[in-house]
Design an enzyme around this catalytic site. Sequence first.
Site, mmCIF file in Angstrom:
data_model
loop_
_atom_site.group_PDB
_atom_site.id
_atom_site.type_symbol
_atom_site.label_atom_id
_atom_site.label_comp_id
_atom_site.label_asym_id
_atom_site.label_seq_id
_atom_site.Cartn_x
_atom_site.Cartn_y
_atom_site.Cartn_z
ATOM 1 N N HIS A 246 0.808 -1.169 0.002
ATOM 2 C CA HIS A 246 -0.051 0.017 0.167
ATOM 3 C C HIS A 246 0.950 1.268 0.065
ATOM 4 O O HIS A 246 1.931 1.283 0.525
ATOM 5 C CB HIS A 246 -1.059 -0.175 1.250
ATOM 6 C CG HIS A 246 -0.377 0.107 2.585
ATOM 7 N ND1 HIS A 246 0.320 1.067 3.026
ATOM 8 C CD2 HIS A 246 -0.029 -0.727 3.353
ATOM 9 C CE1 HIS A 246 0.986 1.065 4.177
ATOM 10 N NE2 HIS A 246 0.783 -0.265 4.379
ATOM 11 N N ARG B 242 17.164 -9.477 9.501
ATOM 12 C CA ARG B 242 18.650 -9.036 9.563
ATOM 13 C C ARG B 242 19.407 -10.648 9.192
ATOM 14 O O ARG B 242 18.906 -11.455 9.595
ATOM 15 C CB ARG B 242 19.072 -8.560 10.620
ATOM 16 C CG ARG B 242 18.183 -7.277 10.783
ATOM 17 C CD ARG B 242 18.988 -6.331 10.126
ATOM 18 N NE ARG B 242 18.212 -4.818 10.469
ATOM 19 C CZ ARG B 242 17.463 -4.339 9.809
ATOM 20 N NH1 ARG B 242 16.547 -4.895 8.983
ATOM 21 N NH2 ARG B 242 17.107 -2.869 10.342
#
Length: 257
Positions: free
Chosen positions: A134, A201
């Site tokens: 979005h 990560r």
Amino acid sequence: MPKSRNTFSSRRSRLVQRAVHAGWAWVQRTGAVTAERPGRLRFGAMGTGTRLAFPQGTVFGEPWIHLGDHCIIGEQVTLTAGLMPDLDLGAEPILRVGNGVVLGRGSHVIADTTVTIGSDCYFGPYVYVTSTNHSYDDPQVPIGKQWPRMEPVEIGPGCWIGTGAVILPGARIGRNVVVAAGAVVRGVVPDHAVVAGAPARVVRSWTPAEGWQPPLRTPAPTPIPDDITPEQLLALSELDAKSLAALRATENAHEGS
């Protein structure tokens, strides 16, 4: 008499249960989609041995979806190409799935623009891959009414994508990468890495020069010797703990002599 009625009722319940299970198994077999039995679905390409389990999730834009050989698509998996059904998306495929890919139950692959999944990737259940996000350019307009942003997604071959992971637009995941359960991946992930967290990560990586960094906490499994036959493996599996201990003692005695 009450005992007889209860016995009859229990027996009837078991028969009904077996009939229901057998009927559902028949429905699952009959409702599965393959290249030979595509049902209403007409994929742009569907390889040999590929199977979509029944019940299927939402599937549209099939002419722009290419599935490789020997893929397993679990129950309730969503596969879509384009923002909505019945669009003309051009000559090239939008969603490409390589050979030997497994998509776990309840996963979603939303390809409003190009999504590529390399061969031999394994997805746990409820993985979400999307090429669309979005936007929030105008704070006065409801977010759902603002035009979304699209970026291609690429997942390299040999990856393992854990349960509940989310792969966001623009993600480029390298070869033989592990994405931990629940991780949210965006951006570039190098080859031979393990990523975790939200946002994800790199928590472990491998290079030819240094091996795994940080080092693995458990030793790598010992490969089965080439000269071991299936019959010998079966015989080993049937040994009890006492027999295995005796066998190890014999081997140690031979090594010490």
